[in-house]
Design a protein around this motif. Sequence first.
Motif, PDB file in Angstrom:
ATOM      1  N   SER A   1      -5.846 -11.460  -0.430  1.00 51.50           N
ATOM      2  CA  SER A   1      -6.848 -11.041   0.558  1.00 51.50           C
ATOM      3  C   SER A   1      -6.591  -9.594   0.949  1.00 51.50           C
ATOM      4  O   SER A   1      -5.569  -9.015   0.582  1.00 51.50           O
ATOM      5  N   GLY A   2      -7.511  -9.053   1.732  1.00 54.33           N
ATOM      6  CA  GLY A   2      -7.329  -7.695   2.225  1.00 54.33           C
ATOM      7  C   GLY A   2      -6.107  -7.582   3.116  1.00 54.33           C
ATOM      8  O   GLY A   2      -5.410  -6.568   3.112  1.00 54.33           O
ATOM      9  N   VAL A   3      -5.826  -8.636   3.877  1.00 54.35           N
ATOM     10  CA  VAL A   3      -4.652  -8.643   4.750  1.00 54.35           C
ATOM     11  C   VAL A   3      -3.375  -8.610   3.909  1.00 54.35           C
ATOM     12  O   VAL A   3      -2.444  -7.855   4.202  1.00 54.35           O
ATOM     13  N   ASP A   4      -3.338  -9.415   2.836  1.00 59.58           N
ATOM     14  CA  ASP A   4      -2.173  -9.401   1.930  1.00 59.58           C
ATOM     15  C   ASP A   4      -1.973  -8.008   1.347  1.00 59.58           C
ATOM     16  O   ASP A   4      -0.851  -7.496   1.291  1.00 59.58           O
ATOM     17  N   ALA A   5      -3.065  -7.395   0.903  1.00 54.97           N
ATOM     18  CA  ALA A   5      -2.987  -6.051   0.317  1.00 54.97           C
ATOM     19  C   ALA A   5      -2.449  -5.061   1.343  1.00 54.97           C
ATOM     20  O   ALA A   5      -1.571  -4.241   1.042  1.00 54.97           O
ATOM     21  N   LYS A   6      -2.941  -5.155   2.582  1.00 54.57           N
ATOM     22  CA  LYS A   6      -2.506  -4.249   3.653  1.00 54.57           C
ATOM     23  C   LYS A   6      -0.998  -4.335   3.855  1.00 54.57           C
ATOM     24  O   LYS A   6      -0.302  -3.323   3.925  1.00 54.57           O
ATOM     25  N   PHE A   7      -0.469  -5.580   3.939  1.00 54.26           N
ATOM     26  CA  PHE A   7       0.964  -5.750   4.174  1.00 54.26           C
ATOM     27  C   PHE A   7       1.799  -5.272   2.985  1.00 54.26           C
ATOM     28  O   PHE A   7       2.842  -4.647   3.168  1.00 54.26           O
ATOM     29  N   MET A   8       1.333  -5.536   1.770  1.00 51.59           N
ATOM     30  CA  MET A   8       2.061  -5.080   0.578  1.00 51.59           C
ATOM     31  C   MET A   8       2.165  -3.559   0.575  1.00 51.59           C
ATOM     32  O   MET A   8       3.216  -2.994   0.274  1.00 51.59           O
ATOM     33  N   ILE A   9       1.058  -2.897   0.925  1.00 48.11           N
ATOM     34  CA  ILE A   9       1.022  -1.430   0.935  1.00 48.11           C
ATOM     35  C   ILE A   9       1.894  -0.885   2.061  1.00 48.11           C
ATOM     36  O   ILE A   9       2.703   0.024   1.857  1.00 48.11           O
ATOM     37  N   GLN A  10       1.780  -1.471   3.267  1.00 43.30           N
ATOM     38  CA  GLN A  10       2.573  -1.017   4.418  1.00 43.30           C
ATOM     39  C   GLN A  10       4.078  -1.162   4.172  1.00 43.30           C
ATOM     40  O   GLN A  10       4.867  -0.370   4.663  1.00 43.30           O
ATOM     41  N   GLN A  11       4.456  -2.193   3.419  1.00 45.06           N
ATOM     42  CA  GLN A  11       5.876  -2.440   3.154  1.00 45.06           C
ATOM     43  C   GLN A  11       6.423  -1.582   2.015  1.00 45.06           C
ATOM     44  O   GLN A  11       7.589  -1.695   1.655  1.00 45.06           O
TER      45      GLN A  11
ATOM     46  N   LEU B   1       5.525  -1.605  -1.176  1.00 44.53           N
ATOM     47  CA  LEU B   1       5.685  -2.371  -2.413  1.00 44.53           C
ATOM     48  C   LEU B   1       4.732  -1.926  -3.522  1.00 44.53           C
ATOM     49  O   LEU B   1       4.769  -2.470  -4.616  1.00 44.53           O
ATOM     50  N   VAL B   2       3.881  -0.939  -3.213  1.00 39.01           N
ATOM     51  CA  VAL B   2       2.851  -0.531  -4.170  1.00 39.01           C
ATOM     52  C   VAL B   2       3.054   0.937  -4.562  1.00 39.01           C
ATOM     53  O   VAL B   2       3.212   1.793  -3.700  1.00 39.01           O
ATOM     54  N   LYS B   3       3.033   1.187  -5.876  1.00 38.93           N
ATOM     55  CA  LYS B   3       3.126   2.558  -6.366  1.00 38.93           C
ATOM     56  C   LYS B   3       1.836   2.912  -7.086  1.00 38.93           C
ATOM     57  O   LYS B   3       1.274   2.087  -7.801  1.00 38.93           O
ATOM     58  N   VAL B   4       1.380   4.144  -6.869  1.00 40.92           N
ATOM     59  CA  VAL B   4       0.217   4.670  -7.589  1.00 40.92           C
ATOM     60  C   VAL B   4       0.705   5.871  -8.382  1.00 40.92           C
ATOM     61  O   VAL B   4       1.251   6.822  -7.815  1.00 40.92           O
ATOM     62  N   ASN B   5       0.548   5.795  -9.691  1.00 46.73           N
ATOM     63  CA  ASN B   5       1.002   6.872 -10.592  1.00 46.73           C
ATOM     64  C   ASN B   5       2.460   7.235 -10.334  1.00 46.73           C
ATOM     65  O   ASN B   5       2.837   8.399 -10.316  1.00 46.73           O
ATOM     66  N   GLY B   6       3.289   6.209 -10.086  1.00 45.65           N
ATOM     67  CA  GLY B   6       4.727   6.404  -9.926  1.00 45.65           C
ATOM     68  C   GLY B   6       5.190   6.766  -8.528  1.00 45.65           C
ATOM     69  O   GLY B   6       6.389   6.866  -8.274  1.00 45.65           O
ATOM     70  N   GLU B   7       4.262   6.986  -7.591  1.00 45.21           N
ATOM     71  CA  GLU B   7       4.614   7.365  -6.220  1.00 45.21           C
ATOM     72  C   GLU B   7       4.264   6.228  -5.258  1.00 45.21           C
ATOM     73  O   GLU B   7       3.175   5.669  -5.345  1.00 45.21           O
ATOM     74  N   THR B   8       5.177   5.903  -4.348  1.00 43.61           N
ATOM     75  CA  THR B   8       4.897   4.873  -3.354  1.00 43.61           C
ATOM     76  C   THR B   8       3.716   5.308  -2.492  1.00 43.61           C
ATOM     77  O   THR B   8       3.669   6.441  -2.026  1.00 43.61           O
ATOM     78  N   GLU B   9       2.754   4.403  -2.330  1.00 43.12           N
ATOM     79  CA  GLU B   9       1.518   4.724  -1.593  1.00 43.12           C
ATOM     80  C   GLU B   9       1.401   3.827  -0.365  1.00 43.12           C
ATOM     81  O   GLU B   9       1.588   2.624  -0.454  1.00 43.12           O
ATOM     82  N   TYR B  10       1.113   4.448   0.793  1.00 46.69           N
ATOM     83  CA  TYR B  10       1.027   3.704   2.049  1.00 46.69           C
ATOM     84  C   TYR B  10      -0.391   3.653   2.612  1.00 46.69           C
ATOM     85  O   TYR B  10      -0.602   3.109   3.684  1.00 46.69           O
ATOM     86  N   GLN B  11      -1.369   4.221   1.904  1.00 42.65           N
ATOM     87  CA  GLN B  11      -2.752   4.238   2.391  1.00 42.65           C
ATOM     88  C   GLN B  11      -3.586   3.216   1.628  1.00 42.65           C
ATOM     89  O   GLN B  11      -3.802   3.357   0.424  1.00 42.65           O
ATOM     90  N   ARG B  12      -4.057   2.195   2.350  1.00 46.85           N
ATOM     91  CA  ARG B  12      -4.871   1.154   1.726  1.00 46.85           C
ATOM     92  C   ARG B  12      -6.182   1.730   1.202  1.00 46.85           C
ATOM     93  O   ARG B  12      -6.732   1.257   0.216  1.00 46.85           O
TER      94      ARG B  12
END
Length: 70
Positions: A26-36, A38-49
Motif C-alpha cells: 500500500s501507499g502507507v507501506d511504501a511511505k514507511f519503507m522510504i522513510q526508513q 530501505l529504498v535506493k534510486v540509481n544507487g542512492e538512498t531516497e527519502y522522498q516518496r
Amino acid sequence: MMLTIQLKDDYIKLGQALKAAGTAGSGVDAKFMIQQGLVKVNGETEYQRGKKLYDGDRIECSGETIQIVK
C-alpha cells in the motif's frame, strides 16, 4: 530479481512505483519503507516518496531491482 515498470506518462512517483511492482502492499507501506531508508534510486538512498522516476531509472528495495522503462 528484476522487475520492469512500463511508464504510461513521462514519469512515475517512487511510492507509486513500489506499489505497482508489488514491493509495497500500500501507499502507507511504501511511505514507511522510504522513510526508513530501505529504498535506493540509481544507487542512492531516497527519502522522498514523491521523487519522480523517468525512463532508465532503477530502484533497489527488499532484494529486488525495479527498472523503469518508457
